[in-house]
Design a protein around this motif. Structure first.
Motif, mmCIF file in Angstrom:
data_model
loop_
_atom_site.group_PDB
_atom_site.id
_atom_site.type_symbol
_atom_site.label_atom_id
_atom_site.label_comp_id
_atom_site.label_asym_id
_atom_site.label_seq_id
_atom_site.Cartn_x
_atom_site.Cartn_y
_atom_site.Cartn_z
ATOM 1 N N GLY A 299 0.798 -1.212 0.000
ATOM 2 C CA GLY A 299 0.000 0.000 0.000
ATOM 3 C C GLY A 299 0.833 1.265 0.000
ATOM 4 O O GLY A 299 0.400 2.302 0.510
ATOM 5 N N ALA A 300 2.032 1.174 -0.578
ATOM 6 C CA ALA A 300 2.965 2.300 -0.521
ATOM 7 C C ALA A 300 3.371 2.779 -1.904
ATOM 8 O O ALA A 300 4.410 3.412 -2.059
ATOM 9 C CB ALA A 300 4.207 1.890 0.272
ATOM 10 N N ASP A 301 2.547 2.494 -2.912
ATOM 11 C CA ASP A 301 2.912 2.847 -4.285
ATOM 12 C C ASP A 301 2.364 4.206 -4.716
ATOM 13 O O ASP A 301 2.505 4.597 -5.871
ATOM 14 C CB ASP A 301 2.470 1.765 -5.267
ATOM 15 C CG ASP A 301 0.980 1.453 -5.173
ATOM 16 O OD1 ASP A 301 0.372 1.754 -4.115
ATOM 17 O OD2 ASP A 301 0.420 0.918 -6.137
ATOM 18 N N GLY A 302 1.753 4.931 -3.807
ATOM 19 C CA GLY A 302 1.321 6.281 -4.118
ATOM 20 C C GLY A 302 2.496 7.241 -4.083
ATOM 21 O O GLY A 302 3.624 6.877 -3.753
ATOM 22 N N ASP A 303 2.246 8.481 -4.407
ATOM 23 C CA ASP A 303 3.247 9.552 -4.336
ATOM 24 C C ASP A 303 4.383 9.402 -5.335
ATOM 25 O O ASP A 303 5.470 9.965 -5.130
ATOM 26 C CB ASP A 303 3.840 9.667 -2.921
ATOM 27 C CG ASP A 303 2.891 10.359 -1.958
ATOM 28 O OD1 ASP A 303 2.034 11.133 -2.433
ATOM 29 O OD2 ASP A 303 3.005 10.140 -0.748
ATOM 30 N N MET A 304 4.179 8.648 -6.431
ATOM 31 C CA MET A 304 5.189 8.647 -7.486
ATOM 32 C C MET A 304 5.140 9.990 -8.200
ATOM 33 O O MET A 304 4.067 10.538 -8.454
ATOM 34 C CB MET A 304 4.937 7.518 -8.491
ATOM 35 C CG MET A 304 6.020 7.426 -9.569
ATOM 36 S SD MET A 304 5.712 6.160 -10.838
ATOM 37 C CE MET A 304 4.534 7.031 -11.896
ATOM 38 N N ALA A 305 6.310 10.536 -8.508
ATOM 39 C CA ALA A 305 6.369 11.799 -9.240
ATOM 40 C C ALA A 305 5.796 11.610 -10.639
ATOM 41 O O ALA A 305 5.902 10.518 -11.225
ATOM 42 C CB ALA A 305 7.806 12.291 -9.314
ATOM 43 N N PRO A 306 5.190 12.629 -11.212
ATOM 44 C CA PRO A 306 4.629 12.503 -12.563
ATOM 45 C C PRO A 306 5.697 12.083 -13.568
ATOM 46 O O PRO A 306 6.842 12.547 -13.510
ATOM 47 C CB PRO A 306 4.112 13.916 -12.864
ATOM 48 C CG PRO A 306 3.917 14.548 -11.528
ATOM 49 C CD PRO A 306 4.973 13.966 -10.640
#
Length: 322
Positions: A299-306
């Protein structure tokens, strides 16, 4: 278990260990990095050791097949090992996909006449020996940027400062980014801050730094950090897959570098190493997929830079006019 609960943020093995009464201490919010990339996101991806157009094509094809997002692709042999046509082909292929291409400057100490690099102490390592070596690195930088390359990889403090001064003076394009090699990467916050001030836009730290070391660095510098999630054997062969989420939490803004252990070195690349180079290029992308899958499961795959973002934001520099 619902999809939502499966994707709730968790640490590796947390639910099972908790049921067995083996809970780990809760993460300390004070350990988390307060920084992010400009434009949003706390992590980007990099595929290293992409040594020419053919290897690049393999990486791009495999990334598409496995749905691996890529922000940067880097090369290790050096600008001098590529023809103008090869550099142009690589620059155009990456530009079409909004991927940053980073080429190494040279010559450097391990490949010139300096015998001290082959002693047990390692001598001066990859650094540029003498004025002529610095001049060669500058020549590579000018040639690469004229052919459309926007990121340069350096392994010497003097070369870094020289290229930063050239950029500040308009002798290199203003949007050129300078990346510090893992082979000279800093291992403490004071050194990290010095590299930032010398002009680094991205700093590759050795992959054996502890989580506490990353927190210490983030207390003094917001410069993007690069770290091998799996390091080549000549950099220790460390595999830190299960720490990826915590590496991001502590080290953001962080480039996740998909290296490959248990693989022979390929620098400087030539066609005599073609099959090995293409095979390892393909496997690096697969390793990236494995790391991204781990992040998703935790559940930690958010916050990837565009995708397409590449600039480091405002950083602290020494006065480049002196």
């Amino acid at each position: 278990m619902t999809d939502a609960s499966a994707r709730a943020p968790r640490r590796p093995g947390e639910q099972t260990l908790s049921a067995l009464g083996m809970n780990a201490p809760a993460p300390d919010p004070a350990d988390a990095s307060p920084h992010a990339f400009p434009g949003g996101g706390r992590w980007r991806t990099e595929v290293p050791s992409c040594e020419g157009p053919e290897a690049l094509a393999v990486v791009l094809k495999e990334a598409s097949r496995l749905d691996v997002p890529i922000h940067r692709i880097s090369q290790g042999s050096g600008v001098w090992m590529l023809t103008d046509a090869e550099i142009t082909e690589m620059a155009e292929a990456t530009a079409e996909r909004d991927i940053e291409l980073c080429l190494f400057t040279g010559p450097r100490g391990t490949w010139d006449i300096g015998g001290s690099t082959r002693t047990d102490s390692g001598g001066a390592g990859l650094r540029a020996r003498g004025h002529d070596a610095v001049a060669g690195c500058v020549e590579d930088a000018v040639r690469a940027t004229e052919l459309g390359v926007k990121c340069l990889l350096v392994a010497d403090e003097g070369v870094l400062w020289t290229l930063h001064r050239a950029r500040a003076a308009g002798l290199l394009p203003a949007d050129t980014t300078l990346k510090v090699s893992a082979l000279v990467g800093p291992v403490n916050p004071a050194a990290y801050a010095v590299y930032e001030r010398l002009g680094a836009d991205s700093i590759n730290v050795p992959s054996d730094l502890t989580l506490a070391h990353l927190t210490e660095i983030r207390r003094v510098s917001a410069t993007p950090m690069d770290m091998y999630i799996e390091a080549p054997d000549d950099l220790g062969g460390y595999v830190r897959m299960y720490e990826v989420a915590e590496l991001i939490r502590r080290g953001a803004p962080l480039y996740l570098k998909f290296g490959l252990a248990k693989a022979p070195g390929i620098y400087p690349y030539g066609h005599h190493m073609r099959e090995l180079t293409l095979a390892t290029a393909k496997e690096r992308v697969r390793r990236g997929r494995l790391a991204l899958d781990l992040l998703a499961r935790h559940g930690a795959d958010g916050d990837m830079a565009p995708l397409g973002s590449r600039l480091p934001g405002d950083l602290n520099r020494f006065d480049a006019s002196s």
